[in-house]
Design a protein around this motif. Structure first.
Motif, PDB file in Angstrom:
ATOM      1  N   GLY A 186       0.574  -1.334   0.146  1.00 20.12           N
ATOM      2  CA  GLY A 186       0.158  -0.039   0.145  1.00 20.12           C
ATOM      3  C   GLY A 186       0.767   1.377  -0.074  1.00 20.12           C
ATOM      4  N   VAL A 187       1.873   1.363  -0.703  1.00 22.67           N
ATOM      5  CA  VAL A 187       2.776   2.570  -0.636  1.00 22.67           C
ATOM      6  C   VAL A 187       2.853   3.190  -2.005  1.00 22.67           C
ATOM      7  N   LEU A 188       2.175   2.826  -3.047  1.00 17.29           N
ATOM      8  CA  LEU A 188       2.081   3.439  -4.322  1.00 17.29           C
ATOM      9  C   LEU A 188       1.168   4.604  -4.147  1.00 17.29           C
ATOM     10  N   THR A 189       1.869   5.898  -4.353  1.00 19.15           N
ATOM     11  CA  THR A 189       1.353   7.061  -4.013  1.00 19.15           C
ATOM     12  C   THR A 189       0.439   7.434  -5.289  1.00 19.15           C
ATOM     13  N   PRO A 190      -0.581   8.323  -4.947  1.00 21.78           N
ATOM     14  CA  PRO A 190      -1.404   8.685  -6.553  1.00 21.78           C
ATOM     15  C   PRO A 190      -0.478   9.189  -7.706  1.00 21.78           C
ATOM     16  N   GLN A 191       0.449  10.282  -7.380  1.00 26.84           N
ATOM     17  CA  GLN A 191       0.960  10.838  -8.540  1.00 26.84           C
ATOM     18  C   GLN A 191       1.936   9.816  -9.096  1.00 26.84           C
ATOM     19  N   THR A 192       2.810   9.111  -8.232  1.00 23.26           N
ATOM     20  CA  THR A 192       3.734   8.098  -8.913  1.00 23.26           C
ATOM     21  C   THR A 192       2.992   7.186  -9.706  1.00 23.26           C
ATOM     22  N   GLY A 193       1.503   6.730  -8.884  1.00 27.81           N
ATOM     23  CA  GLY A 193       0.862   5.494  -9.832  1.00 27.81           C
ATOM     24  C   GLY A 193       0.468   6.240 -11.101  1.00 27.81           C
ATOM     25  N   TYR A 194       0.203   7.471 -11.142  1.00 24.24           N
ATOM     26  CA  TYR A 194      -0.388   7.966 -12.566  1.00 24.24           C
ATOM     27  C   TYR A 194       0.698   8.000 -13.609  1.00 24.24           C
ATOM     28  N   GLU A 195       1.959   8.391 -13.071  1.00 25.44           N
ATOM     29  CA  GLU A 195       3.013   8.419 -13.929  1.00 25.44           C
ATOM     30  C   GLU A 195       3.483   7.145 -14.376  1.00 25.44           C
ATOM     31  N   LEU A 196       3.456   6.013 -13.351  1.00 22.83           N
ATOM     32  CA  LEU A 196       4.057   4.849 -13.841  1.00 22.83           C
ATOM     33  C   LEU A 196       3.058   3.965 -14.775  1.00 22.83           C
ATOM     34  N   ILE A 197       1.816   4.244 -14.423  1.00 22.10           N
ATOM     35  CA  ILE A 197       0.698   3.623 -15.214  1.00 22.10           C
ATOM     36  C   ILE A 197       0.604   3.856 -16.731  1.00 22.10           C
ATOM     37  N   SER A 198       0.830   5.610 -16.668  1.00 18.79           N
ATOM     38  CA  SER A 198       0.676   6.017 -18.002  1.00 18.79           C
ATOM     39  C   SER A 198       2.013   5.776 -18.950  1.00 18.79           C
ATOM     40  N   ARG A 199       3.081   5.470 -18.248  1.00 16.67           N
ATOM     41  CA  ARG A 199       4.175   5.074 -19.140  1.00 16.67           C
ATOM     42  C   ARG A 199       4.030   3.501 -19.542  1.00 16.67           C
ATOM     43  N   ILE A 200       3.721   2.546 -18.472  1.00 18.21           N
ATOM     44  CA  ILE A 200       3.535   1.178 -18.913  1.00 18.21           C
ATOM     45  C   ILE A 200       2.697   1.240 -19.969  1.00 18.21           C
ATOM     46  N   LYS A 201       1.324   1.985 -20.084  1.00 15.62           N
ATOM     47  CA  LYS A 201       0.515   1.594 -20.954  1.00 15.62           C
ATOM     48  C   LYS A 201       0.735   2.358 -22.310  1.00 15.62           C
ATOM     49  N   ASP A 202       1.695   3.307 -22.261  1.00 14.09           N
ATOM     50  CA  ASP A 202       2.446   3.831 -23.531  1.00 14.09           C
ATOM     51  C   ASP A 202       3.451   2.737 -24.037  1.00 14.09           C
ATOM     52  N   ALA A 203       4.137   1.942 -23.300  1.00 13.37           N
ATOM     53  CA  ALA A 203       5.043   1.156 -23.837  1.00 13.37           C
ATOM     54  C   ALA A 203       4.561  -0.262 -23.845  1.00 13.37           C
TER      55      ALA A 203
END
Length: 464
Positions: free
Chosen positions: A179-196
């Motif tokens: 439960g340590v994935l913070t909202p903004q980091t999560g947004y950036e991480l998911i955006s990047r993975i979905k693009d890649a």
């Protein structure tokens, strides 16, 4: 046209594992399954994790029969399980013949989708399970064990997602067990993975630190396809956010969850008295419902926090709790920043405890930690410093190959050992994973003179 977001329901596995140590029986589940099947979930997580062990050890149930019974009632919704890669559902690496047989039989008995992860994010430890699941006609979802450290950057996780896709994953999951994935980091991480990576992406988190709902909202905004939730009866705290609450908020924001909220309400009304029963029996510890912001500070799963405190309290050393807690991230750094998920969470916690109580760091080292440093669990995320390696294993050699390559086939010997009681390939696999517990269970089932009491006191803490 409304944007779609699907939801996986965890009450039958992670929801109850996180709050009541996986003590819900199959009889508790069966009456509501048809309603759950009609509610519009993407899938039901109902097997794997600690459920297998708990069935044998505490509930006197055959976990394979649980799977078959649930499958007989759920006709249209996918059934999903959690698998620890080459560890399967246990705490060590198994030979490839055991992994292949277990994955094949899981799918044959009713599993549609297998979520497979490795505690070190070593994709080599996922290969056998991925290939076997696909060959057996199942869906294989590979999970990134999310954690934070100086090396666990967004670039690191994007590279990992690509590697998993190249290995054959059908979909991906970001598995935030602490439960340590913070909202903004999560947004950036998911955006990047979905693009890649052009694969469906699921997000899994726990409500322990108090930020899970915010993280899910940002995850959905970033393009996540599925989120994991638990019906409100078994939601919150160390479990997932509540299914109903997330669905209502997302629908207000213009998302189509596909859920029949009338049936979801029926599901909650069914599970509420079951929750209350466990509360009355003191199996539902109020502490697991607490918000614990220290999870974000120490990057330690909530279950691990409570487990450390319990161990210290039993020894009358609860005043050393903060000291041990502060040692955990230091040990983790020494060991190359492994994610704190089963079995590494237990191993790192034990080493931190020994360091503090012995008064000298690494004076006492468990066998499991020595094996980890030797590479027998897989490749550490970051290199382990030579000085630490020397302190723990001396001049012993560190292996570079996939750990399972060192293991000879195991099924023939196991079959011989349990031939008196195993009546099926599934019985043999139960014995392969949990020899003593399975032998006791099979002995009780087959022989009225085999008198082995059920274990009722021990509490399992699995950070899955």
């Amino acid at each position: 046209m409304a944007k779609k977001i699907q939801m996986m329901e965890t009450v039958l596995r992670d929801g109850q594992q996180s709050l009541i140590a996986t003590r819900m029986t199959t009889a508790d589940m069966l009456p509501i399954l048809k309603t759950m099947d009609e509610a519009g979930y993407h899938s039901l997580e109902m097997w794997g994790g600690a459920t297998f062990d708990a069935c044998l050890r505490f509930l006197n149930e055959d976990p394979w029969e649980r799977l078959r019974m649930i499958r007989s009632q759920v006709k249209q919704t996918k059934l999903q399980m959690l698998l620890r890669g080459q560890n399967l559902l246990g705490y060590k690496n198994y030979a490839d013949d055991v992994v292949k047989e277990f994955v094949e039989k899981s799918i044959k008995n009713g599993i549609d989708s297998i979520r497979v992860f490795d505690a070190l994010n070593d994709v080599r430890n996922l290969q056998t399970a991925i290939v076997t699941a696909k060959e057996a006609g199942g869906h294989c979802q590979t999970a990134i064990s999310y954690t934070t450290s100086e090396i666990h950057t967004i670039d690191y996780f994007v590279r990992l997602a690509k590697e998993m896709a190249d290995t054959g994953a059908d979909s991906l999951c970001i598995k935030d067990m602490a439960g340590v994935l913070t909202p903004q980091t999560g947004y950036e991480l998911i955006s990047r993975i979905k693009d890649a990576v052009p694969l469906p992406l699921e997000v899994h988190t726990h409500a322990t630190s108090g930020i899970a709902e915010m993280t899910y909202l940002k995850a959905v905004e970033a393009g996540a396809d599925i989120i994991d939730t638990a019906i409100s009866s078994f939601a919150g705290g160390t479990s997932q956010p509540a299914t109903e609450s997330m669905a209502l908020v997302l629908e207000e924001l213009g998302y189509d969850t596909g859920l029949d909220m009338k049936k979801v309400t029926e599901i909650a009304e069914y599970f509420n008295p079951i929750r209350d029963r466990f509360r009355d029996e003191e199996m539902l510890n109020p502490k697991v419902k607490d918000i614990e912001p220290k999870t974000l500070i120490y990057q330690v799963p909530g279950g691990m926090l409570s487990n450390l405190l319990s161990q210290l309290t039993e020894q009358g050393l609860q005043d050393r709790y903060e000291e041990v807690l502060a040692e955990v991230p230091k040990v983790r750094a020494d060991l190359g920043f492994p994610p704190l998920v089963t079995p590494l969470s237990q191993m790192v916690g034990t080493q931190a405890l020994m360091n503090v109580l012995s008064g000298e760091r690494y004076k006492l080292v468990p066998t499991e930690i020595k094996e980890y440093v030797r590479g027998l669990y897989g490749r550490s995320p970051a290199p382990i410093a030579e000085a630490i390696q020397q302190t723990i294993i001396g001049d012993e050699q560190v292996i570079q190959e996939r750990p399972a390559d060192l293991l000879a086939p195991q099924l023939p010997l196991l079959k011989k050992e349990i031939s008196e009681y195993a009546k099926s390939p599934e019985d043999l696999l139960s014995y392969a994973l949990f020899p003593q517990q399975a032998k006791d269970f099979l002995g009780r089932r087959e022989d009225r003179f085999y008198d082995v009491p059920l274990q009722t006191v021990e509490v399992m803490i699995d950070m899955d």
